[in-house]
Design a protein around this motif. Structure first.
Motif, PDB file in Angstrom:
ATOM      1  N   THR A  32       0.846  -1.201   0.000  1.00 25.95           N
ATOM      2  CA  THR A  32       0.000   0.000   0.000  1.00 25.95           C
ATOM      3  C   THR A  32       0.874   1.241   0.000  1.00 25.95           C
ATOM      4  OG1 THR A  32      -0.152   0.071   2.427  1.00 25.95           O
ATOM      5  CG2 THR A  32      -1.890  -1.141   1.250  1.00 25.95           C
ATOM      6  N   ALA A  33       0.351   2.317  -0.536  1.00 23.50           N
ATOM      7  CA  ALA A  33       0.991   3.631  -0.490  1.00 23.50           C
ATOM      8  C   ALA A  33      -0.111   4.676  -0.587  1.00 23.50           C
ATOM      9  CB  ALA A  33       2.000   3.807  -1.621  1.00 23.50           C
ATOM     10  N   PHE A  34      -0.195   5.563   0.395  1.00 23.81           N
ATOM     11  CA  PHE A  34      -1.278   6.533   0.409  1.00 23.81           C
ATOM     12  C   PHE A  34      -0.851   7.773   1.184  1.00 23.81           C
ATOM     13  CE2 PHE A  34      -1.688   3.803   4.069  1.00 23.81           C
ATOM     14  CZ  PHE A  34      -1.955   4.673   5.114  1.00 23.81           C
ATOM     15  N   ALA A  35      -1.466   8.896   0.837  1.00 22.90           N
ATOM     16  CA  ALA A  35      -1.257  10.147   1.553  1.00 22.90           C
ATOM     17  C   ALA A  35      -2.289  10.257   2.675  1.00 22.90           C
ATOM     18  CB  ALA A  35      -1.379  11.336   0.604  1.00 22.90           C
ATOM     19  N   THR A  36      -1.866  10.731   3.836  1.00 18.28           N
ATOM     20  CA  THR A  36      -2.799  10.877   4.955  1.00 18.28           C
ATOM     21  C   THR A  36      -3.914  11.851   4.615  1.00 18.28           C
ATOM     22  OG1 THR A  36      -1.313  12.564   5.871  1.00 18.28           O
ATOM     23  CG2 THR A  36      -1.068  10.308   6.684  1.00 18.28           C
ATOM     24  N   ARG A  37      -3.621  12.845   3.769  1.00 16.11           N
ATOM     25  CA  ARG A  37      -4.637  13.753   3.240  1.00 16.11           C
ATOM     26  C   ARG A  37      -4.398  13.898   1.741  1.00 16.11           C
ATOM     27  NH1 ARG A  37      -4.601  19.347   5.869  1.00 16.11           N
ATOM     28  NH2 ARG A  37      -2.331  19.027   5.799  1.00 16.11           N
ATOM     29  N   THR A  38      -5.408  13.596   0.960  1.00 10.79           N
ATOM     30  CA  THR A  38      -5.248  13.682  -0.491  1.00 10.79           C
ATOM     31  C   THR A  38      -5.478  15.091  -1.016  1.00 10.79           C
ATOM     32  OG1 THR A  38      -7.564  13.042  -0.808  1.00 10.79           O
ATOM     33  CG2 THR A  38      -5.911  11.281  -0.820  1.00 10.79           C
ATOM     34  N   MET A  39      -5.975  16.002  -0.170  1.00 12.54           N
ATOM     35  CA  MET A  39      -6.137  17.397  -0.570  1.00 12.54           C
ATOM     36  C   MET A  39      -5.567  18.279   0.535  1.00 12.54           C
ATOM     37  SD  MET A  39      -9.528  19.468  -1.809  1.00 12.54           S
ATOM     38  CE  MET A  39      -9.398  21.182  -2.383  1.00 12.54           C
ATOM     39  N   ILE A  40      -4.545  19.049   0.190  1.00 14.41           N
ATOM     40  CA  ILE A  40      -3.879  19.895   1.165  1.00 14.41           C
ATOM     41  C   ILE A  40      -3.793  21.313   0.639  1.00 14.41           C
ATOM     42  CG2 ILE A  40      -2.515  17.979   2.078  1.00 14.41           C
ATOM     43  CD1 ILE A  40      -0.152  19.036   0.437  1.00 14.41           C
ATOM     44  N   ARG A  41      -3.517  22.246   1.537  1.00 16.82           N
ATOM     45  CA  ARG A  41      -3.303  23.635   1.135  1.00 16.82           C
ATOM     46  C   ARG A  41      -1.850  23.826   0.699  1.00 16.82           C
ATOM     47  NH1 ARG A  41      -7.903  23.382   0.901  1.00 16.82           N
ATOM     48  NH2 ARG A  41      -9.483  24.324   2.250  1.00 16.82           N
ATOM     49  N   PRO A  42      -1.594  24.709  -0.264  1.00 10.39           N
ATOM     50  CA  PRO A  42      -0.206  24.968  -0.680  1.00 10.39           C
ATOM     51  C   PRO A  42       0.652  25.376   0.516  1.00 10.39           C
ATOM     52  CG  PRO A  42      -1.739  25.967  -2.225  1.00 10.39           C
ATOM     53  CD  PRO A  42      -2.563  25.469  -1.075  1.00 10.39           C
ATOM     54  N   GLY A  43       1.783  24.714   0.658  1.00  6.18           N
ATOM     55  CA  GLY A  43       2.675  24.996   1.772  1.00  6.18           C
ATOM     56  C   GLY A  43       2.443  24.123   2.982  1.00  6.18           C
ATOM     57  N   ASP A  44       1.315  23.445   3.075  1.00 10.86           N
ATOM     58  CA  ASP A  44       1.052  22.573   4.218  1.00 10.86           C
ATOM     59  C   ASP A  44       1.898  21.312   4.139  1.00 10.86           C
ATOM     60  OD1 ASP A  44      -0.751  24.386   5.096  1.00 10.86           O
ATOM     61  OD2 ASP A  44      -2.534  23.130   4.792  1.00 10.86           O
ATOM     62  N   ALA A  45       2.248  20.772   5.297  1.00  7.29           N
ATOM     63  CA  ALA A  45       2.994  19.519   5.365  1.00  7.29           C
ATOM     64  C   ALA A  45       2.026  18.345   5.319  1.00  7.29           C
ATOM     65  CB  ALA A  45       3.827  19.465   6.642  1.00  7.29           C
ATOM     66  N   THR A  46       2.489  17.252   4.782  1.00  4.93           N
ATOM     67  CA  THR A  46       1.681  16.025   4.736  1.00  4.93           C
ATOM     68  C   THR A  46       2.615  14.828   4.823  1.00  4.93           C
ATOM     69  OG1 THR A  46      -0.065  14.854   3.538  1.00  4.93           O
ATOM     70  CG2 THR A  46       1.698  15.798   2.229  1.00  4.93           C
ATOM     71  N   VAL A  47       2.039  13.640   4.911  1.00  3.26           N
ATOM     72  CA  VAL A  47       2.809  12.399   5.051  1.00  3.26           C
ATOM     73  C   VAL A  47       2.261  11.372   4.070  1.00  3.26           C
ATOM     74  CG1 VAL A  47       3.435  10.498   6.590  1.00  3.26           C
ATOM     75  CG2 VAL A  47       3.356  12.837   7.475  1.00  3.26           C
ATOM     76  N   ILE A  48       3.163  10.710   3.370  1.00  2.00           N
ATOM     77  CA  ILE A  48       2.806   9.568   2.528  1.00  2.00           C
ATOM     78  C   ILE A  48       3.356   8.311   3.190  1.00  2.00           C
ATOM     79  CG2 ILE A  48       3.205   8.427   0.314  1.00  2.00           C
ATOM     80  CD1 ILE A  48       3.081  11.092  -1.041  1.00  2.00           C
ATOM     81  N   THR A  49       2.467   7.358   3.450  1.00  3.59           N
ATOM     82  CA  THR A  49       2.825   6.128   4.153  1.00  3.59           C
ATOM     83  C   THR A  49       2.853   4.966   3.173  1.00  3.59           C
ATOM     84  OG1 THR A  49       1.810   6.932   6.194  1.00  3.59           O
ATOM     85  CG2 THR A  49       2.207   4.564   6.025  1.00  3.59           C
ATOM     86  N   ALA A  50       3.930   4.198   3.203  1.00  7.02           N
ATOM     87  CA  ALA A  50       4.082   3.017   2.354  1.00  7.02           C
ATOM     88  C   ALA A  50       4.266   1.791   3.233  1.00  7.02           C
ATOM     89  CB  ALA A  50       5.268   3.172   1.404  1.00  7.02           C
ATOM     90  N   THR A  51       3.637   0.692   2.832  1.00 10.75           N
ATOM     91  CA  THR A  51       3.762  -0.579   3.533  1.00 10.75           C
ATOM     92  C   THR A  51       4.522  -1.554   2.652  1.00 10.75           C
ATOM     93  OG1 THR A  51       1.635  -0.194   4.614  1.00 10.75           O
ATOM     94  CG2 THR A  51       2.521  -2.418   4.718  1.00 10.75           C
ATOM     95  N   VAL A  52       5.575  -2.157   3.208  1.00  9.97           N
ATOM     96  CA  VAL A  52       6.433  -3.068   2.460  1.00  9.97           C
ATOM     97  C   VAL A  52       6.376  -4.439   3.121  1.00  9.97           C
ATOM     98  CG1 VAL A  52       8.776  -3.538   1.644  1.00  9.97           C
ATOM     99  CG2 VAL A  52       7.947  -1.174   1.774  1.00  9.97           C
ATOM    100  N   SER A  53       6.141  -5.483   2.306  1.00  7.59           N
ATOM    101  CA  SER A  53       6.159  -6.854   2.809  1.00  7.59           C
ATOM    102  C   SER A  53       7.343  -7.596   2.211  1.00  7.59           C
ATOM    103  CB  SER A  53       4.856  -7.577   2.438  1.00  7.59           C
ATOM    104  OG  SER A  53       4.783  -7.784   1.039  1.00  7.59           O
ATOM    105  N   ASN A  54       7.917  -8.492   3.005  1.00 10.93           N
ATOM    106  CA  ASN A  54       9.069  -9.275   2.565  1.00 10.93           C
ATOM    107  C   ASN A  54       8.714 -10.756   2.647  1.00 10.93           C
ATOM    108  OD1 ASN A  54      11.559 -10.317   1.920  1.00 10.93           O
ATOM    109  ND2 ASN A  54      12.507  -9.837   3.901  1.00 10.93           N
ATOM    110  N   GLU A  55       8.393 -11.358   1.497  1.00  9.79           N
ATOM    111  CA  GLU A  55       8.093 -12.781   1.445  1.00  9.79           C
ATOM    112  C   GLU A  55       9.215 -13.553   0.765  1.00  9.79           C
ATOM    113  OE1 GLU A  55       4.239 -14.086   0.420  1.00  9.79           O
ATOM    114  OE2 GLU A  55       3.248 -12.279   1.138  1.00  9.79           O
TER     115      GLU A  55
END
Length: 668
Positions: A233-256
């Motif tokens: 998975t990979a997603f932004a905590t907020r998909t709509m932000i104001r210019p200049g605002d900080a945000t976080v994109i979270t990625a999930t990695v599996s190792n099989e």
């Protein structure tokens, strides 16, 4: 003709019931000769003959009703006649899901499946009927694109898809094969399934039991040990932000893979129309583990940012090493509010409550979290406004809209803009004639309806509309409680869609589509003069839902995540990516379930779908598990396309109506 539920044919024995009742309650008469009733005797003879005919007709109707009822539950269907004189039906199902891109002995699993299927076809006689289909979360029959059955030359030319990103759904494939086998008119029936037996594809959907005369052979192409690292998975905590605002994109990695990941690169790449953004971090993931990693972003320029998160490793499945992401950086949507009845006192202004609802703050203040930024002008300011700067325009009790403004509004809506019109005491058929001329009117305007006693309330609304979907559950707000004291009666045109109406049937909210945009008409006012709506807690969410419906903020916002699986498939797209849908963007990624390498045994697969597995499966594993499997009851009933039970139901209703009519006029 065949029957899906043949056991219900035994219910035809119930036709004896009306016969027994008829025999038990036959009219018994005793002859009495009276000289004074000579003329009455003639009348009685005629009536008796008429009643006897009616009783036999009534008996026939009751027998027919029971027969139709039994047939209705048996679910009859038309059997498609077998084409040609085939003495054998051969059905081939080849898994084309993303996991079949795995290689074994230097060749993809799906290529191996195609070659094995061709070898089986080559051994068949000329009279065999061949049905071939690839499947992932959907079914792709090859015979659908040809005029007749697949020919030998046509089968020789079949090639596996170059690449596939779909998920695995065994149920949808076996349902298709079951229908083919049921329609086949006699002869031997064989079903061959070529797959890697990925466990994640077992329980996506259910199916009816496969006919017992179908010989099923399972061809296992999978591998037990797979070196695979995936970004699940990979997603932004907020998909709509104001210019200049900080945000976080979270990625999930599996190792099989059989080895731990130590200090490998996980990279985020985003691009907009003007520039790019890149960030990289080193990660470590233990064997069999699932870890989350965050990318912090400190401000983005306005625009749509799209890209992917990718783990840079060498493994055996490359399709799941990256996931697409997107987010929108934009200021609050600007909304032009036209005040048709301004007042020196803010509380008495037509748009006082509307402005507060859009700003989420009192007049003169602004809340940074509001998705809308209203600009309020008078009716005169409508002529000079530049609509290109706004996402939506709101007309609140505007007394007159000129021809020039109407044509500009038409262009604005056709290009994708949104228009909301609130009624009021100044809205008349004459004042909105110009909007009607450009196709933005919902219909014919009538007189204003007023009440001084009991108020009008909302009776019905479109539960599927994004405006009212949150209010389908009364705990989020009961729309029936809103009281309206006046509204403008509108007779809807054919192009208008009624989204909500009063108890007396008159429309409250109408929608008119025009080009890429839409117009909403609310037949009441947006202030307190015609209702208590602005004073209730439903005013603010309703206003935001209406604007969100026009601007694309409803149903997930401007950027929406879509998974290519059986529960949320996007049939029009076959590759992951970011796609423009007009009012929003879809971020399409393969299903995370397709990265799961767990496999099921042949016995587990056969038991799940109640298959009669024959000997001779090509699997090298679990040979001792191949056995006859008892039939299992389906958990859900699937309707067939060729059933005609609805015609039987209509005939049954008609016979029952005639029976009721006749029985009321017949003395048994």
């Amino acid at each position: 003709m065949g029957f899906v539920q043949t056991a219900f044919i035994g219910a035809l024995a119930a036709v004896a019931i009306p016969v027994i009742v008829h025999l038990m309650f036959r009219m018994r008469t005793r002859r009495v000769d009276l000289g004074t009733v000579r003329f009455l005797r003639e009348v009685l003879k005629k009536n008796a003959a008429r009643k006897k005919v009616k009783r036999f007709l009534l008996l026939s109707l009751r027998i027919a009703c029971i027969t139709l009822l039994a047939a209705l539950f048996a679910r009859p269907y038309f059997v498609e006649q077998q084409r040609g004189s085939a003495d054998r039906t051969l059905v081939l199902l080849i898994d084309r899901s993303a996991s079949m891109e795995l290689r074994s002995e230097g060749e993809r699993l799906i290529d191996q499946a195609v070659q094995q299927a061709k070898q089986i076809v080559a051994k068949q006689g000329e009279q065999a009927r061949i049905e071939w289909a690839f499947f992932d979360q959907e079914i792709y029959p090859l015979s659908d694109s040809t005029a007749d059955d697949l020919s030998r030359d046509g089968i020789a030319a079949i090639r596996a898809p170059e690449i596939s990103f779909g998920g695995t759904d065994f149920g949808v494939a076996l349902r298709w094969a079951r229908d083919i086998c049921i329609k086949a008119a006699g002869g031997e029936k064989q079903l061959h399934v070529f797959t890697d037996f990925q466990r994640s594809g077992l329980d996506w959907s259910d199916m009816d039991v496969m006919p017992s005369d179908v010989q099923v052979q399972l061809h296992d192409l999978g591998r037990d040990a797979v070196n695979n690292v995936a970004v699940t998975t990979a997603f932004a905590t907020r998909t709509m932000i104001r210019p200049g605002d900080a945000t976080v994109i979270t990625a999930t990695v599996s190792n099989e893979s059989p080895f731990p990941l130590n200090e490998v690169s996980l990279r985020l790449f985003l691009r907009s129309d003007r520039t790019t953004f890149e960030k990289e971090r080193k990660i470590s993931v233990a064997v069999g583990a699932l870890e989350e990693f965050d990318f912090e972003i400190d401000g983005l320029q306005p625009g749509l940012w799209q890209g992917q998160v990718e783990v840079e490793v060498e493994d055996e499945l490359r399709f799941d090493n990256r996931k697409f992401v997107a987010l929108m950086s934009a200021p609050a949507w600007r909304v032009l509010v036209v005040n048709g009845q301004p007042n020196a006192s803010a509380m008495l202004s037509e748009t006082f409550f509307l402005e507060s609802a859009l700003r989420l703050a009192p007049p003169g203040e602004t809340y940074a979290g509001s998705p809308y930024s209203p600009d309020v002008v008078t009716a005169e300011g409508l002529e000079q406004a530049d609509f290109n700067e706004y996402k939506a325009v709101v007309l609140a009790n505007v007394p007159d809209v000129s021809d020039t403004a109407s044509k500009r509004l038409e262009t604005f809506v056709e290009s994708g803009g949104g228009l909301i019109v609130f009624s009021g005491d100044q809205v008349t058929p004459q004042s909105y004639h110009a909007l009607d001329a450009v196709g933005l009117s919902p219909g014919q305007f009538d007189a204003i309806q007023e009440t001084h006693d009991l108020p009008w309330r909302v009776q019905e609304w479109d539960s599927k509309s994004s405006i009212f979907e949150p209010f389908n559950d009364p705990q989020y707000g009961d729309l029936h409680r809103i009281a309206f004291h006046a509204y403008t009666r509108v007779v809807p045109s054919e192009d208008a869609k009624v989204l909500a109406s009063f108890r007396r049937g008159d429309p409250l909210l109408l929608e008119v589509a025009k080009g890429d945009g839409r117009t909403l008409w609310l037949t009441s006012s947006c202030d307190r003069s015609w209702s208590d709506w602005p004073r209730g807690r439903l005013y603010l969410p309703m206003v935001h839902q209406m604007l969100g419906h026009l601007t694309g903020l409803n149903e997930g916002g401007p950027v929406r995540s879509v998974t290519m699986d059986a529960t949320n498939a996007v049939a029009s797209e076959t590759k992951p990516g970011v796609y423009d849908r007009g009012h929003h963007w879809d971020v399409i990624n393969p299903s995370a379930r397709e990265s799961e390498m767990d496999r099921c045994s042949l016995a587990e697969f056969s038991e799940q779908f109640a298959l009669n597995v024959s000997d001779g499966n090509d699997s090298e594993a679990d040979d001792g598990d191949d056995a006859q499997v008892a039939s299992l009851a389906p958990s859900t009933i699937q309707l067939r396309d060729n059933e005609f039970w609805h015609w039987i139901a209509l005939a049954l209703i008609g016979f029952l109506c005639v029976e009721c009519f006749l029985s009321n006029r017949t003395t048994a």
